[in-house]
Design a protein around this motif. Structure first.
Motif, short mmCIF file in Angstrom:
data_model
loop_
_atom_site.label_atom_id
_atom_site.label_comp_id
_atom_site.label_asym_id
_atom_site.label_seq_id
_atom_site.Cartn_x
_atom_site.Cartn_y
_atom_site.Cartn_z
N ASN A 253 0.83 -1.20 0.00
CA ASN A 253 0.00 0.00 0.00
C ASN A 253 0.87 1.26 0.00
OD1 ASN A 253 -2.67 1.33 0.33
ND2 ASN A 253 -1.73 2.06 2.23
N VAL A 254 0.51 2.21 -0.85
CA VAL A 254 1.20 3.49 -0.90
C VAL A 254 0.20 4.56 -0.48
CG1 VAL A 254 2.47 5.13 -2.34
CG2 VAL A 254 2.62 2.67 -2.82
N ASP A 255 0.39 5.11 0.72
CA ASP A 255 -0.52 6.11 1.27
C ASP A 255 -0.12 7.50 0.77
OD1 ASP A 255 -2.22 7.68 2.71
OD2 ASP A 255 -1.54 7.03 4.69
N LEU A 256 -0.99 8.12 -0.01
CA LEU A 256 -0.69 9.43 -0.60
C LEU A 256 -1.32 10.58 0.17
CD1 LEU A 256 -1.31 8.44 -4.34
CD2 LEU A 256 0.91 8.76 -3.24
N ASP B 1 10.02 6.04 1.84
CA ASP B 1 8.84 6.53 2.57
C ASP B 1 7.78 5.45 2.77
OD1 ASP B 1 9.89 9.19 2.55
OD2 ASP B 1 9.18 9.41 0.48
N LEU B 2 7.92 4.33 2.08
CA LEU B 2 6.91 3.27 2.16
C LEU B 2 6.97 2.55 3.50
CD1 LEU B 2 7.29 1.64 -1.38
CD2 LEU B 2 5.63 3.36 -0.64
N VAL B 3 5.80 2.17 3.98
CA VAL B 3 5.70 1.33 5.17
C VAL B 3 5.56 -0.11 4.70
CG1 VAL B 3 4.41 0.82 7.27
CG2 VAL B 3 4.61 3.20 6.48
N LEU B 4 6.64 -0.88 4.84
CA LEU B 4 6.66 -2.25 4.34
C LEU B 4 6.23 -3.22 5.43
CD1 LEU B 4 10.04 -2.13 2.38
CD2 LEU B 4 7.72 -1.87 1.48
N PRO B 5 5.62 -4.34 5.06
CA PRO B 5 5.22 -5.35 6.05
C PRO B 5 6.44 -5.91 6.77
CG PRO B 5 4.15 -5.73 3.92
CD PRO B 5 5.20 -4.69 3.69
N ALA B 6 6.21 -6.51 7.92
CA ALA B 6 7.30 -7.10 8.70
C ALA B 6 8.05 -8.14 7.89
CB ALA B 6 6.73 -7.74 9.97
N GLY B 7 9.38 -8.07 7.94
CA GLY B 7 10.20 -9.06 7.25
C GLY B 7 10.44 -8.77 5.78
N VAL B 8 9.87 -7.67 5.27
CA VAL B 8 9.99 -7.33 3.85
C VAL B 8 10.89 -6.11 3.69
CG1 VAL B 8 8.75 -6.63 1.77
CG2 VAL B 8 7.70 -8.24 3.36
#
Length: 202
Positions: free
Chosen positions: A144-147, A160-167
């Motif tokens: 997901n890219v929150d704009l 700036d991306l919030v990546l899932p755990a372990g990614v």
């Protein structure tokens, strides 16, 4: 997702042509400790599966003659103008070994961002997918890219991306641009003209 395949013994362009005529698509499974295996798949099932985003970025359960193994779709070829899948490549995955996969980006909240809400800006998607590294069990279907916080003249980057755990993102040292916000040239000219009219009336 589950994919059904069958071992094939014959190879070469002639054998592949006969497979396609019979409604099958030739393919191959490789990687891991086992030798590569030539396979055939039902063309129509594969054709429709390829239309699904999840098929390209998920661990697939590939069943060959009743025996299942986990794989990733690594490549596929389609005919230049016919709705025909010519070949598909699958790679075996090990649950304990990290994989590199391209994952789709889903852009959200552009309509509530300052760029759009306050300035009528256009948000351009510079990238629609990024390469990530993770264990097979942690592979996300999409990122997901929150704009919601992007403003005019600003850009959103991989960092700036919030990546899932372990990614983790595979960027080879570059903080790649994901999206930019800019006001269309015509809109800027119209605003400037309106400002001039207001100035003239003062």
């Amino acid at each position: 997702m589950k994919v059904i395949a069958f071992k094939r013994e014959l190879q070469g362009s002639g054998a592949s042509r006969r497979l396609r005529i019979s409604g099958q698509t030739p393919g191959i499974v490789y990687g891991g400790a086992e030798a590569p295996v030539l396979i055939s798949l039902d063309h129509n099932a594969l054709y429709h599966a390829l239309k699904k985003e999840v098929f390209h970025s998920s661990i697939l359960d590939l069943e060959i003659d009743g025996v299942s193994q986990q794989v990733l779709l690594r490549d596929f070829q389609v005919h230049a103008y016919k709705q025909l899948v010519l070949h598909a490549d699958f790679q075996r995955v090990d649950a304990k070994q990290a994989i590199h996969v391209k994952v789709a980006l889903h852009f959200t909240n552009a309509d509530v961002s300052p760029a759009v809400k306050l300035h009528g800006a256009t948000i351009s998607h510079v990238a629609n997918e990024i390469e990530v590294s993770c264990l097979p069990g942690q592979l996300p279907e999409f990122i997901n890219v929150d704009l919601s916080n992007i403003d005019v003249g600003h850009s959103l980057h991989v960092g700036d991306l919030v990546l899932p755990a372990g990614v983790t993102a595979v960027t080879h040292g570059a903080n790649l641009t994901i999206a930019t916000a800019s006001v269309p040239a015509g809109h800027v000219a119209a605003e400037a003209a309106a400002a001039e009219v207001v100035a003239d009336k003062k």
